[in-house]
Scaffold this active site. Structure first.
Site, PDB file in Angstrom:
ATOM      1  N   ASP A   1       0.771  -1.213   0.108  1.00  0.00           N
ATOM      2  CA  ASP A   1       0.182  -0.007  -0.028  1.00  0.00           C
ATOM      3  C   ASP A   1       0.871   1.202  -0.077  1.00  0.00           C
ATOM      4  O   ASP A   1       2.070   1.213   0.353  1.00  0.00           O
ATOM      5  CB  ASP A   1      -1.058   0.056   1.012  1.00  0.00           C
ATOM      6  CG  ASP A   1      -2.297   0.811   0.916  1.00  0.00           C
ATOM      7  OD1 ASP A   1      -2.023   2.024   0.185  1.00  0.00           O
ATOM      8  OD2 ASP A   1      -3.012   0.778   1.619  1.00  0.00           O
TER       9      ASP A   1
HETATM   10  C1  BGC Z   1      -5.104   3.220  -0.073  1.00  0.00           C
HETATM   11  C2  BGC Z   1      -5.084   1.966  -1.209  1.00  0.00           C
HETATM   12  C3  BGC Z   1      -5.089   2.936  -2.359  1.00  0.00           C
HETATM   13  C4  BGC Z   1      -3.769   3.579  -2.378  1.00  0.00           C
HETATM   14  C5  BGC Z   1      -3.286   4.268  -3.750  1.00  0.00           C
HETATM   15  C6  BGC Z   1      -3.912   4.065  -0.173  1.00  0.00           C
HETATM   16  O1  BGC Z   1      -3.827   5.094   0.723  1.00  0.00           O
HETATM   17  O2  BGC Z   1      -5.117   2.534   1.170  1.00  0.00           O
HETATM   18  O3  BGC Z   1      -6.535   1.685  -1.090  1.00  0.00           O
HETATM   19  O4  BGC Z   1      -5.013   2.187  -3.480  1.00  0.00           O
HETATM   20  O5  BGC Z   1      -3.655   4.400  -1.426  1.00  0.00           O
HETATM   21  O6  BGC Z   1      -4.024   5.491  -4.103  1.00  0.00           O
END
Ligand code: BGC
Length: 723
Positions: free
Chosen positions: A263
């Site tokens: 993530d």
């Molecule tokens: C989120 C993810 C997301 C990623 C990219 C993170 O803050 O938890 O679900 O895909 O950001 O935007």
């Protein structure tokens, strides 16, 4: 239904059984990919390899241009292709990034329609491909453990079996378009509070029975090419760089061949990430502008560690091989033709509408207040959510919708000019806003003058990008403080109900809300979730009876927050360091049914304008499998669809087991008077539980109850079988 939509849905059904067509030349086999990747890796320098295992911009990871390997381009997900950010973090202006905004995950799951799971994925994959993306960051399949989770709207269900079934179709649909799905957030990311620090503690049994099955199905049955590691810690080690979750379970037990993407800013250490299975590091917050991506944990440090013989190069090769596997699978490299995708087609919009039509749930319909009679002359529409556009809210899942039909617009479209529709706002969306007397008076006056009042309220997304939850709820990075109706809506609803008993309450949002102050008085209640760009039309068609509702809740709605098992038995959100899942396997209806607590609306509940009769239950068992057959008849006067749900219960239990567990379901479409036979087969996994003393799945032979319901609490047939 036009022909294009029909063909797309037919392909979707066919696609549930085979991801790719069987013509040999469209994609390389795994063996061919392995050989090609090995030969490419031999030609790569260490620097080129390391470039591939970390971000090269906000949403890309590096390629090796000298060898024809492009950057891997990712985008959120999960219910539309996110607005463009270019290589930085700011939204780009004046770029054609307004696309199809699908209903969010919880609405999709409420359809209980596997073909629609696949159709959803195909639309998303096709639009992602058209926009030049290689990986779509979805589906989000974390279990809805608590009604307060700010991201429940993106997720699917409280039930691991239902999550597994819907996720597989979604993933196959995305990947049928030569785009990789990225199933997220693995694992234990079931709250937003302290998501970047909290250490999740749960029993092995809860992990295996509740929190992992969706991910296992996504990999084994769905064949997801990528997976996102989550922000939280799991048993003391960061989930994204967690030896047990990633090396042992994902890669070894489930034989995952694709790439683990962190993530955004979930990597915390070079050596743990390298050794424990992280393949691509994204979004690390270096607190600098511009960002020097060479400073990432999996960048220059790795080059020097390998050069100084402190890290073996085979670990880097293995990561690169996984990334190349993804690239070959979606024909990014290798020279085979790649699908081009389509954008904003009528067929995509129609699929968005179909999902909303089947996902919106009719919770209550006393005195058949719905559908509205054709004699209705006037409607007072009340509430902020009637006019609010939701697509850009909620956090990273934001989508710039090509258009978004609000509930008010949908009602106007469907009612036509013969019905006089007025609108009153009723409340203001601002956190901590109490009831607004003037607005309530205006709403009451409108309601008292109209034949029917329709209040569209509930939760709402926040918009503020850097503080998504500041003025509303259902947002990434922040959980709800409680389940109470915000913005003074209880006062509004009660006043409107007193002024006009023919009031229908439509609730938007990612999950349950405390309705106790007015639920007995309201004759009609509809759960509309966030139903996507065509949601307003779908809702109006249901209200006017052009569509017969068939959505069923994929999550229990407790009467009050204190009844939710994460709160009652467990901890939520824990202290700032640890959260103990003391609720264990008793999540959702597993808790309500076992502990005999009455929910407001049960898991699997959803009404129809017609009636269904179940009959002729037969159970045949042999060799640890069971075949359950029964008939369903539409006994009303309107065509409709019923989701028949099969739960099992073991009569004598060695380890305590839930009162019932979902093990099969079928959505059946029936004309008035039509009858169909349903056959569901349960294999041995359906009867097993995880014995955490012995650390293995087990089945205790004995008598099982087979419980067939129209919901988890509306049981229509019951029989037993010996296994
Ligand atoms: C989120 C993810 C997301 C990623 C990219 C993170 O803050 O938890 O679900 O895909 O950001 O935007």
């Amino acid at each position: 239904m036009n022909n294009k939509l029909k063909t797309l849905l037919l392909c979707c059904v066919a696609g549930c059984f085979s991801v790719f067509s069987i013509h040999a030349q469209t994609h390389y086999s795994d063996a061919q990919i392995a050989a090609k990747s090995d030969s490419l890796i031999k030609r790569m320098t260490l620097q080129e390899k390391v470039n591939m295992i970390h971000a090269s911009s906000s949403f890309t990871s590096g390629g090796a241009p000298r060898l024809g390997i492009p950057e891997l381009v990712t985008s959120d997900g999960p219910h539309g292709v996110r607005v463009e950010h270019g290589r930085g973090w700011d939204e780009l202006k004046n770029v054609p990034d307004s696309g199809t905004y699908l209903p969010t995950g919880v609405c999709l799951t409420s359809t209980w329609n596997l073909a629609l799971g696949y159709a959803f994925g195909s639309v998303l994959g096709s639009e992602a491909r058209f926009r030049g993306k290689d990986v779509i960051l979805g589906p989000g399949i974390n279990i809805m453990r608590s009604p307060l989770n700010g991201r429940n709207f993106e997720y699917e269900s409280e039930d691991p079996y239902l999550v597994s079934k819907m996720a597989v179709g979604y993933i196959k649909g995305v990947q049928s378009q030569d785009v990789a799905a990225c199933v997220k957030h693995y694992a234990g990311n079931n709250q937003e509070t302290n998501r970047g620090a909290i250490d999740v503690q749960m029993s092995e049994r809860a992990l295996r029975e509740i929190y992992l099955p969706g991910f296992k199905a996504a990999i084994e049955a769905g064949g997801a090419y990528t997976l996102m590691g989550s922000y939280n810690k799991f048993r003391g080690e960061w989930a994204t760089q967690n030896n047990y979750l990633i090396n042992q379970i994902l890669k070894k037990e489930w034989d995952f061949k694709g790439a683990v993407v962190s993530d955004w800013a979930a990597v915390h250490s070079t050596s743990q990430a390298i050794w424990n299975g992280t393949d691509i590091e994204m979004g690390t917050d270096l607190n600098q502008n511009p960002i020097n991506y060479h400073k990432f944990y999996l960048a220059d440090t790795v080059v020097s560690l390998v050069q100084n013989s402190k890290l073996p190069e085979y670990l880097i090769n293995e990561k690169v091989k996984r990334i190349l596997y993804v690239m070959y699978k979606i024909n990014m490299i290798g020279g085979l033709p790649r699908k081009k995708g389509e954008y904003n087609t009528k067929a995509h919009q129609q699929i968005a509408e179909k999902i909303a039509e089947e996902g919106i749930v009719l919770l209550k319909n006393e005195n058949k207040i719905l559908p509205l009679s054709s004699n209705i002359k006037s409607i007072a529409v009340i509430g902020c959510n009637a006019t609010r556009k939701q697509s850009m809210g909620g956090g990273s899942s934001q989508v710039k919708a090509f258009y978004e039909i609000t509930p008010l617009q949908g009602l106007k479209n469907v009612a036509g000019s013969k019905v006089n529709i007025t609108y009153a706002q009723g409340y203001k969306i601002t956190r901590d806003a109490g009831p607004d007397k003037e607005m309530i008076n205006e709403a009451v006056e409108a309601a008292s003058k109209a034949d029917v009042a329709i209040i569209v309220g509930g939760w709402s997304h926040g918009y503020n990008y850097s503080n998504w939850g500041d003025n509303a709820y259902d947002a990434e990075g922040i959980d709800k403080p409680d389940m109470n109706m915000p913005f003074g809506q209880n006062e509004l609803i009660k006043a409107v109900l007193a002024a006009n008993p023919n009031t229908i309450v439509v609730l938007m949002g990612g999950g349950s809300i405390d309705m106790s102050q007015w639920v007995d008085q309201a004759k009609g209640i509809i759960q509309a979730w966030y139903p996507g760009m065509e949601g307003g039309n779908a809702l109006a068609k249901i209200i006017f009876g052009q569509i017969n509702p068939s959505g069923k809740l994929p999550v229990s709605f407790p009467k009050k927050l204190a009844d939710a098992p994460a709160i009652k038995l467990g901890e939520f959100p824990g202290d700032s360091v640890i959260v103990n899942y003391l609720d264990d396997i008793y999540v959702g209806y597993r808790y309500f049914d076992t502990y005999k607590v009455e929910p407001q609306f049960a898991f699997g509940h959803g009404l129809s304008y017609t009636t269904f009769k179940y009959s002729d239950l037969q159970i045949k068992t042999s060799n640890q499998t069971a075949t359950v057959t029964f008939s369903i008849k539409n006994t009303g006067t309107m065509a409709g669809a019923e989701v028949a749900q099969l739960y099992i219960k073991q009569e004598k239990q060695n380890l305590p087991r839930p009162e019932k567990e979902l093990k099969g379901f079928k959505k059946v479409f029936l004309k008035a008077g039509e009858e169909q036979k349903v056959a569901l087969t349960l294999n041995k996994e359906a009867f097993q539980y995880f014995n955490d003393v012995k650390n293995q799945w087990e089945m205790d032979p004995g008598v099982f109850d087979f419980i067939i319901g129209s919901s988890s609490r509306d049981i229509r047939l019951k029989g037993t079988g010996i296994l």
